[in-house]
Structures are given as C-alpha cells and as structure tokens.
Write a protein that holds these residues in place. Structure first.
Motif, PDB file in Angstrom:
ATOM      1  N   ARG A   1       9.959  -2.810   1.191  1.00  0.00           N
ATOM      2  CA  ARG A   1       8.748  -2.555   1.980  1.00  0.00           C
ATOM      3  C   ARG A   1       7.689  -1.833   1.145  1.00  0.00           C
ATOM      4  NH1 ARG A   1      12.489  -1.782   6.119  1.00  0.00           N
ATOM      5  NH2 ARG A   1      12.601   0.455   5.738  1.00  0.00           N
ATOM      6  N   ALA A   2       8.104  -0.859   0.345  1.00  0.00           N
ATOM      7  CA  ALA A   2       7.164  -0.124  -0.503  1.00  0.00           C
ATOM      8  C   ALA A   2       6.545  -1.058  -1.544  1.00  0.00           C
ATOM      9  CB  ALA A   2       7.873   1.040  -1.194  1.00  0.00           C
ATOM     10  N   ASN A   3       7.346  -1.926  -2.134  1.00  0.00           N
ATOM     11  CA  ASN A   3       6.855  -2.881  -3.125  1.00  0.00           C
ATOM     12  C   ASN A   3       5.869  -3.856  -2.481  1.00  0.00           C
ATOM     13  OD1 ASN A   3       6.649  -4.281  -5.564  1.00  0.00           O
ATOM     14  ND2 ASN A   3       8.318  -5.652  -5.028  1.00  0.00           N
ATOM     15  N   LEU A   4       6.191  -4.337  -1.292  1.00  0.00           N
ATOM     16  CA  LEU A   4       5.305  -5.256  -0.594  1.00  0.00           C
ATOM     17  C   LEU A   4       3.968  -4.587  -0.282  1.00  0.00           C
ATOM     18  CD1 LEU A   4       4.771  -7.958   0.774  1.00  0.00           C
ATOM     19  CD2 LEU A   4       5.870  -7.047   2.820  1.00  0.00           C
ATOM     20  N   ALA A   5       3.999  -3.351   0.177  1.00  0.00           N
ATOM     21  CA  ALA A   5       2.763  -2.621   0.486  1.00  0.00           C
ATOM     22  C   ALA A   5       1.919  -2.442  -0.771  1.00  0.00           C
ATOM     23  CB  ALA A   5       3.094  -1.274   1.111  1.00  0.00           C
ATOM     24  N   ARG A   6       2.564  -2.124  -1.889  1.00  0.00           N
ATOM     25  CA  ARG A   6       1.850  -1.943  -3.159  1.00  0.00           C
ATOM     26  C   ARG A   6       1.212  -3.262  -3.607  1.00  0.00           C
ATOM     27  NH1 ARG A   6       5.712   0.309  -5.501  1.00  0.00           N
ATOM     28  NH2 ARG A   6       6.623  -1.508  -6.481  1.00  0.00           N
ATOM     29  N   ARG A   7       1.942  -4.346  -3.503  1.00  0.00           N
ATOM     30  CA  ARG A   7       1.414  -5.648  -3.923  1.00  0.00           C
ATOM     31  C   ARG A   7       0.273  -6.102  -3.015  1.00  0.00           C
ATOM     32  NH1 ARG A   7       6.080  -9.800  -5.215  1.00  0.00           N
ATOM     33  NH2 ARG A   7       4.228 -11.002  -5.666  1.00  0.00           N
ATOM     34  N   LYS A   8       0.373  -5.833  -1.720  1.00  0.00           N
ATOM     35  CA  LYS A   8      -0.701  -6.190  -0.800  1.00  0.00           C
ATOM     36  C   LYS A   8      -1.957  -5.390  -1.121  1.00  0.00           C
ATOM     37  CE  LYS A   8       0.254  -7.124   3.565  1.00  0.00           C
ATOM     38  NZ  LYS A   8       0.803  -6.976   4.925  1.00  0.00           N
ATOM     39  N   SER A   9      -1.782  -4.128  -1.452  1.00  0.00           N
ATOM     40  CA  SER A   9      -2.911  -3.278  -1.813  1.00  0.00           C
ATOM     41  C   SER A   9      -3.579  -3.793  -3.083  1.00  0.00           C
ATOM     42  CB  SER A   9      -2.432  -1.839  -2.006  1.00  0.00           C
ATOM     43  OG  SER A   9      -3.473  -1.032  -2.458  1.00  0.00           O
ATOM     44  N   GLN A  10      -2.789  -4.190  -4.063  1.00  0.00           N
ATOM     45  CA  GLN A  10      -3.328  -4.737  -5.302  1.00  0.00           C
ATOM     46  C   GLN A  10      -4.093  -6.029  -5.033  1.00  0.00           C
ATOM     47  OE1 GLN A  10       0.170  -5.128  -7.700  1.00  0.00           O
ATOM     48  NE2 GLN A  10       0.042  -3.055  -8.513  1.00  0.00           N
ATOM     49  N   ALA A  11      -3.553  -6.886  -4.166  1.00  0.00           N
ATOM     50  CA  ALA A  11      -4.216  -8.151  -3.847  1.00  0.00           C
ATOM     51  C   ALA A  11      -5.546  -7.892  -3.152  1.00  0.00           C
ATOM     52  CB  ALA A  11      -3.310  -9.015  -2.977  1.00  0.00           C
ATOM     53  N   ARG A  12      -5.580  -6.920  -2.245  1.00  0.00           N
ATOM     54  CA  ARG A  12      -6.826  -6.576  -1.562  1.00  0.00           C
ATOM     55  C   ARG A  12      -7.863  -6.074  -2.558  1.00  0.00           C
ATOM     56  NH1 ARG A  12      -4.123  -2.969   1.580  1.00  0.00           N
ATOM     57  NH2 ARG A  12      -2.672  -4.125   2.835  1.00  0.00           N
ATOM     58  N   ALA A  13      -7.435  -5.252  -3.507  1.00  0.00           N
ATOM     59  CA  ALA A  13      -8.351  -4.718  -4.510  1.00  0.00           C
ATOM     60  C   ALA A  13      -8.902  -5.842  -5.377  1.00  0.00           C
ATOM     61  CB  ALA A  13      -7.652  -3.675  -5.381  1.00  0.00           C
ATOM     62  N   ARG A  14      -8.085  -6.804  -5.724  1.00  0.00           N
ATOM     63  CA  ARG A  14      -8.555  -7.928  -6.544  1.00  0.00           C
ATOM     64  C   ARG A  14      -9.570  -8.762  -5.778  1.00  0.00           C
ATOM     65  NH1 ARG A  14      -2.663  -8.606  -8.068  1.00  0.00           N
ATOM     66  NH2 ARG A  14      -2.498  -7.363  -9.962  1.00  0.00           N
ATOM     67  N   ARG A  15      -9.322  -8.998  -4.495  1.00  0.00           N
ATOM     68  CA  ARG A  15     -10.267  -9.775  -3.685  1.00  0.00           C
ATOM     69  C   ARG A  15     -11.598  -9.043  -3.555  1.00  0.00           C
ATOM     70  NH1 ARG A  15      -5.807 -10.850  -0.177  1.00  0.00           N
ATOM     71  NH2 ARG A  15      -6.546  -9.176   1.147  1.00  0.00           N
ATOM     72  N   ALA A  16     -11.539  -7.714  -3.514  1.00  0.00           N
ATOM     73  CA  ALA A  16     -12.753  -6.911  -3.367  1.00  0.00           C
ATOM     74  C   ALA A  16     -13.471  -6.753  -4.704  1.00  0.00           C
ATOM     75  CB  ALA A  16     -12.398  -5.538  -2.789  1.00  0.00           C
ATOM     76  N   GLY A  17     -12.862  -7.195  -5.797  1.00  0.00           N
ATOM     77  CA  GLY A  17     -13.486  -7.113  -7.112  1.00  0.00           C
ATOM     78  C   GLY A  17     -13.309  -5.762  -7.766  1.00  0.00           C
ATOM     79  N   GLU A  18     -12.401  -4.948  -7.266  1.00  0.00           N
ATOM     80  CA  GLU A  18     -12.144  -3.646  -7.864  1.00  0.00           C
ATOM     81  C   GLU A  18     -11.001  -3.768  -8.866  1.00  0.00           C
ATOM     82  OE1 GLU A  18     -11.102  -1.230  -4.571  1.00  0.00           O
ATOM     83  OE2 GLU A  18     -12.987  -1.583  -3.543  1.00  0.00           O
ATOM     84  N   GLY A  19     -11.001  -2.932  -9.884  1.00  0.00           N
ATOM     85  CA  GLY A  19      -9.908  -2.903 -10.849  1.00  0.00           C
ATOM     86  C   GLY A  19      -8.719  -2.157 -10.275  1.00  0.00           C
ATOM     87  N   ASP A  20      -7.591  -2.304 -10.896  1.00  0.00           N
ATOM     88  CA  ASP A  20      -6.396  -1.555 -10.526  1.00  0.00           C
ATOM     89  C   ASP A  20      -6.617  -0.070 -10.774  1.00  0.00           C
ATOM     90  OD1 ASP A  20      -4.099  -2.420  -9.345  1.00  0.00           O
ATOM     91  OD2 ASP A  20      -3.209  -3.231 -11.160  1.00  0.00           O
ATOM     92  N   ALA A  21      -6.004   0.793  -9.984  1.00  0.00           N
ATOM     93  CA  ALA A  21      -6.152   2.237 -10.156  1.00  0.00           C
ATOM     94  C   ALA A  21      -5.373   2.733 -11.376  1.00  0.00           C
ATOM     95  CB  ALA A  21      -5.680   2.964  -8.905  1.00  0.00           C
TER      96      ALA A  21
END
Length: 53
Positions: A19-39
């Motif tokens: 669940r933690a891995n899925l949440a992290r990957r979803k957050s990364q995907a949202r950031a990519r769609r928004a055009g933001e870089g990884d933290a």
C-alpha cells in the motif's frame, strides 16, 4: 509463535508495504502529469513543454 501466526504477520507487513509503495507511485505519477519534478535529488527532471509553431 506458531507458523500460522508468523505467516499472518508477514502477510500483514507485506500488504502494508504494498500500500505504501502504491501510494508513492501514484504520487509520482500525479507529479509527472502536473509537470513537476520528483522531490528526490536523484529523481527525474520535470518535463519541458515543447514550443508550438
């Protein structure tokens, strides 16, 4: 501790990690769609917008 109890605890730990891995990957995907870089410092760079002619 019984073998059954150990198996149940392991399954619970793995489910929490999944669940933690899925949440992290979803957050990364949202950031990519928004055009933001990884933290992360070693993460991907933000996508550059292409110039339209």
């Amino acid at each position: 501790m019984s073998d059954q109890k150990k198996k149940e605890e392991k399954a619970k730990r793995l489910a929490e990690q999944l669940r933690a891995n899925l949440a992290r990957r979803k957050s990364q995907a949202r950031a990519r769609r928004a055009g933001e870089g990884d933290a992360r410092r070693d993460g991907i760079k933000a996508a550059k917008a292409e110039d339209k002619k």
